[in-house]
Design an enzyme around this catalytic site. Structure first.
Site, PDB file in Angstrom:
ATOM      1  N   HIS A 138       0.827  -1.223   0.000  1.00 29.21           N
ATOM      2  CA  HIS A 138       0.000   0.000   0.000  1.00 29.21           C
ATOM      3  C   HIS A 138       0.857   1.267   0.000  1.00 29.21           C
ATOM      4  O   HIS A 138       0.330   2.354  -0.237  1.00 29.21           O
ATOM      5  CB  HIS A 138      -0.924   0.038   1.225  1.00 29.21           C
ATOM      6  CG  HIS A 138      -1.952  -1.046   1.244  1.00 29.21           C
ATOM      7  ND1 HIS A 138      -2.811  -1.268   0.185  1.00 29.21           N
ATOM      8  CD2 HIS A 138      -2.265  -1.978   2.186  1.00 29.21           C
ATOM      9  CE1 HIS A 138      -3.608  -2.297   0.482  1.00 29.21           C
ATOM     10  NE2 HIS A 138      -3.295  -2.753   1.674  1.00 29.21           N
ATOM     11  N   ASP A 172      -4.448 -12.857   3.440  1.00 26.62           N
ATOM     12  CA  ASP A 172      -5.694 -12.376   4.038  1.00 26.62           C
ATOM     13  C   ASP A 172      -6.935 -12.643   3.188  1.00 26.62           C
ATOM     14  O   ASP A 172      -8.030 -12.216   3.557  1.00 26.62           O
ATOM     15  CB  ASP A 172      -5.588 -10.891   4.425  1.00 26.62           C
ATOM     16  CG  ASP A 172      -4.848 -10.055   3.404  1.00 26.62           C
ATOM     17  OD1 ASP A 172      -4.579 -10.558   2.297  1.00 26.62           O
ATOM     18  OD2 ASP A 172      -4.534  -8.887   3.716  1.00 26.62           O
TER      19      ASP A 172
HETATM   20 ZN   LIG Z   1      -4.009  -7.189   2.763  1.00 27.77          ZN
END
Ligand SMILES: [Zn+2]
Length: 368
Positions: free
Chosen positions: A150, A273
């Site tokens: 990110h 995830d």
């Molecule tokens: Zn993630």
């Protein structure tokens, strides 16, 4: 120096004269110096779980398999500056030694900035080990904390301080590789990696992610810009995606595009995830699916294309251990466990999402 975890004393499988191969692991105690605030999901126990998974893989494979563990240096300013603005690196430098928050969920502990520099260094060392090593060292797994995908060129975001996989991709380019793949199967869109290479035709960014979900980017229509058009492939997938959905996404879109791109260096942004147990997202992958995705990817890479797996997210400790074990076994070419998903039909929204990606990517790739 990196440090060994249990159960992996062999430095090189080839020297043991076994049918196994050696997998390079980039790990460092400094990754635990990034200390989470109470209850924060991106915590050091995650790394311990992944280490446990890697140890279990060796244990179940038996003698003759081993991890090579090169030392992990810090990334240099030059290596970071290939993908990050100098102002961002400077700002992080000023914050070293302090505990604070860079945004609501992105924390800094006293050791976070040194950990981040070492984490990006692990990505660089992964590339160097795979390019410079013996043929038996053509696969590796880097375990950086904090994670990276990110992080944007100019700022930290979403638990990420520096974009480790982007630093690795840029390093592979600097080492002379012409076509670098970044396959991102973290459940969240790798917005930072996408943005860094959005105009760059030499880096193919392919992302499977739950959509809508954090960070909100990753629409199928976002395909790259300028000379980079067609070199960003987003697969926004509806919540509840199963092993069958990821298998279909791989066979219909991901693998054909990678085969046509024919990378000479491959990286995976490996979040765990999308696992059914993960508390932050709503996908339903099994642990064995991660091994299967790794095997599928290896099946379309050229023989001379190294594969470096870079840890991203994943917040359930059992899922992390089981899934990293599955990935490690696949990197060793261990045979797959029997799939239980078989020919489960896709839901209508899942099938529609894949068809839409095929339509959007049709001008750039053969994906029928
Ligand atoms: Zn993630």
């Amino acid at each position: 120096m990196s440090t060994d975890t249990s159960g992996d004393s062999a430095a090189s499988a080839s020297s043991a004269g076994s049918p196994g191969r050696s997998v390079v692991v980039l790990d460092d105690e400094l990754f635990l110096a990034h200390v989470a605030p109470p209850e924060h999901p991106e915590c050091g126990e995650r790394l311990l779980a992944v280490r446990e998974g890697l140890a279990r893989a060796l244990h179940s494979l038996g003698e003759g398999y081993g991890y090579a563990r090169p030392p992990v240096p810090d990334a240099t300013a030059e290596q970071l500056a290939r993908v990050h603005d100098p102002a961002h690196i400077e700002q992080l430098g000023h914050l070293a030694g302090r505990a604070s928050f860079l945004e609501s969920d992105t924390y800094l502990s006293a050791g976070s900035v040194p950990a981040a520099h070492r984490a990006a260094g692990a990505a660089v060392a992964l590339v160097d080990a795979l390019i410079d090593g013996a043929a038996s060292h053509s696969r590796g797994f880097a375990l950086p904390r904090p994670p990276g995908h990110h992080a944007l060129a100019d700022r930290a975001m979403g638990f990420c301080l520096l974009n480790n996989v982007a630093v690795a991709a840029a390093h592979a380019r600097a080492r002379g590789r012409q076509r670098v793949l970044v396959l991102d199967w973290d459940v969240h869109h790798g917005n930072g990696t996408e943005a860094i290479f959005y105009d760059d035709p030499s880096v193919l960014f392919v992302s499977l992610h739950q959509y809508p979900c954090y960070p909100g980017t990753g629409a199928d229509r976002d395909v790259g810009n300028g000379n980079g058009r067609g070199k960003t492939v987003n697969l926004p997938l509806p919540p509840g995606g199963s092993d069958a959905l990821y298998e279909a996404a791989f066979s219909r879109i991901v693998l054909p595009i990678i085969e046509q791109f024919s990378p000479d260096f491959a990286l995976v942004s490996c979040g765990f995830d999308a696992h059914a147990r993960d508390p932050l997202a709503s996908m339903e992958l099994s642990s064995t699916a991660y091994g299967q995705m790794t095997r599928s990817l290896l099946g379309v890479l050229r023989q001379d294309c190294p594969l470096g797996v870079v840890l991203e997210g994943g917040y359930d400790l059992q899922a992390l251990a089981e899934s990293s074990e599955a990935v490690a076994k696949a990197l060793f070419d261990a045979p797959p466990q029997t799939s239980t998903t078989g020919s489960v039909p896709l839901s209508a929204p899942a099938d529609a999402a894949l068809r839409q990606v095929q339509r959007v990517q049709a001008p750039y790739w053969k994906v029928d």
